[in-house]
Design a protein around this motif. Structure first.
Motif, PDB file in Angstrom:
ATOM      1  N   THR A  63       0.595  -1.182   0.003  1.00 40.24           N
ATOM      2  CA  THR A  63       0.354  -0.112   0.230  1.00 40.24           C
ATOM      3  C   THR A  63       0.723   1.063  -0.524  1.00 40.24           C
ATOM      4  OG1 THR A  63      -1.644  -1.125   1.263  1.00 40.24           O
ATOM      5  CG2 THR A  63      -2.168   1.048   1.128  1.00 40.24           C
ATOM      6  N   GLU A  65       4.055   1.163  -0.663  1.00 46.04           N
ATOM      7  CA  GLU A  65       4.537   1.884  -2.148  1.00 46.04           C
ATOM      8  C   GLU A  65       3.685   2.466  -3.135  1.00 46.04           C
ATOM      9  OE1 GLU A  65       6.470  -1.354  -6.298  1.00 46.04           O
ATOM     10  OE2 GLU A  65       4.825  -1.942  -4.374  1.00 46.04           O
ATOM     11  N   TYR A  66       2.853   1.715  -3.300  1.00 45.56           N
ATOM     12  CA  TYR A  66       1.787   2.443  -4.394  1.00 45.56           C
ATOM     13  C   TYR A  66       1.215   3.605  -4.460  1.00 45.56           C
ATOM     14  CZ  TYR A  66      -3.255   2.377  -6.942  1.00 45.56           C
ATOM     15  OH  TYR A  66      -4.426   2.822  -7.749  1.00 45.56           O
ATOM     16  N   ARG A  69       4.402   5.378  -5.259  1.00 44.02           N
ATOM     17  CA  ARG A  69       4.520   5.821  -7.311  1.00 44.02           C
ATOM     18  C   ARG A  69       3.438   6.555  -7.526  1.00 44.02           C
ATOM     19  NH1 ARG A  69       7.843   2.178  -8.867  1.00 44.02           N
ATOM     20  NH2 ARG A  69       8.868  -0.295  -7.623  1.00 44.02           N
ATOM     21  N   TYR A  84       0.507  -1.305 -14.740  1.00 39.83           N
ATOM     22  CA  TYR A  84       1.121  -1.524 -13.775  1.00 39.83           C
ATOM     23  C   TYR A  84       0.744  -0.810 -12.797  1.00 39.83           C
ATOM     24  CZ  TYR A  84       5.689  -3.036 -15.851  1.00 39.83           C
ATOM     25  OH  TYR A  84       6.586  -3.241 -16.717  1.00 39.83           O
ATOM     26  N   GLY A  85      -0.345   0.498 -12.285  1.00 40.94           N
ATOM     27  CA  GLY A  85      -1.027   0.878 -11.608  1.00 40.94           C
ATOM     28  C   GLY A  85      -2.873  -0.016 -11.054  1.00 40.94           C
ATOM     29  N   ASP A  88      -0.324  -2.896  -8.809  1.00 35.31           N
ATOM     30  CA  ASP A  88      -0.213  -2.585  -7.924  1.00 35.31           C
ATOM     31  C   ASP A  88      -2.048  -2.327  -7.021  1.00 35.31           C
ATOM     32  OD1 ASP A  88       2.204  -2.552  -8.340  1.00 35.31           O
ATOM     33  OD2 ASP A  88       1.808  -0.391  -8.840  1.00 35.31           O
ATOM     34  N   LEU A  89      -3.001  -1.594  -7.374  1.00 36.33           N
ATOM     35  CA  LEU A  89      -4.259  -1.543  -6.875  1.00 36.33           C
ATOM     36  C   LEU A  89      -4.495  -3.515  -6.343  1.00 36.33           C
ATOM     37  CD1 LEU A  89      -6.669   0.159  -5.668  1.00 36.33           C
ATOM     38  CD2 LEU A  89      -7.439   0.701  -8.112  1.00 36.33           C
ATOM     39  N   LYS A 119       3.506  -7.960 -10.134  1.00 38.03           N
ATOM     40  CA  LYS A 119       4.468  -6.881  -9.720  1.00 38.03           C
ATOM     41  C   LYS A 119       5.621  -7.053  -9.898  1.00 38.03           C
ATOM     42  CE  LYS A 119       3.248  -4.955  -5.642  1.00 38.03           C
ATOM     43  NZ  LYS A 119       3.304  -3.886  -6.444  1.00 38.03           N
TER      44      LYS A 119
END
Length: 235
Positions: A63, A65-66, A69, A84-85, A88-89, A119
């Motif tokens: 979380t 890291e997200y 970013r 990637y977004g 990550d979510l 990831k």
């Protein structure tokens, strides 16, 4: 401050960035292993507590890291809706959606945790080349998928009219026939359901020949794109 965070969370040739990438990759592997162990029957309560703790720690780190970013992204919306977004979510979303609910009743959410494996793509150059190659031929792949869907429907309708009267229990509708068409076109086979009429057998032979070609087409497209990508990199 933002430049410093960006130099750490994004892949750069510095010590902090390498350590950050190493830690994230380690947590991804730990999370996947914990997810797998969690499916074992008759686990001790102590083991389940350890697995739960691992899940909480990894989700907190992912979380952070997200959010970092998003913070360092030049175009935040573009990152959020990027490949990637989204990965990550999705990797953290099941944990938060399951808060206050019994996870046993939300098995689909638990399954989404496996997307954390994706990831790893961010930190693997070979996988990055593969993703780039896929993007470069996305129009050809979309066209291939559309043609495949048309062929599947054509096959399902065809076998239905050939075999419905002879085998009403196996080909009772076009929907049942579509499943037969899918596994036939992919050459997987379906041993207990097969055509018995001459027309159905001839039709199936033609479908099998088409299926062999369908399996080979995407392999050739992606292989060609990968070769082109590697040649461009070498140049």
């Amino acid at each position: 401050m933002k430049d410093f965070v960006k130099s750490v969370v994004e892949i750069n040739d510095n010590k902090l960035s390498r350590w950050f990438a190493f830690i994230i990759q380690g947590l991804i592997l730990l999370s996947v292993i914990a997810f797998t162990v969690e499916t074992l029957p008759d686990l001790k309560p102590q083991t389940r507590d350890i697995l739960k703790s691992i899940e909480i720690v990894t989700v907190i780190v992912f979380t952070v890291e997200y959010l970092l970013r998003i913070y360092v992204a030049d175009n935040k919306l573009k990152f959020i809706f990027s490949f990637y977004g989204i990965i990550d979510l999705v990797s953290i979303l099941p944990f938060y959606l399951a808060i206050g609910f019994d996870l046993r009743s939300l098995r689909a959410l638990r399954f989404l945790r496996i997307f954390r494996v994706l990831k790893m793509v961010r930190y693997n150059k070979a996988m990055a080349h593969f993703i780039f190659a896929i993007k470069s031929v996305k129009e050809e792949i979309i066209l291939f998928v559309m043609v495949t869907m048309i062929l599947i429907y054509f096959s399902g309708v065809g076998i239905y009219y050939f075999e419905n009267q002879a085998q009403p229990e196996n080909f009772s509708s076009i929907f049942d026939s579509l499943w037969w068409a899918i596994i036939t076109l992919t050459t997987v086979g379906y041993g207990d359901v097969y055509p018995v009429t001459i027309g159905g057998r001839v039709f199936t032979f033609l479908i099998l020949m088409i299926g062999l070609g369908i399996v080979a087409i995407p392999t050739g497209i992606i292989s060609s794109a990968l070769t082109k990508t590697m040649d461009e990199k070498n140049e």
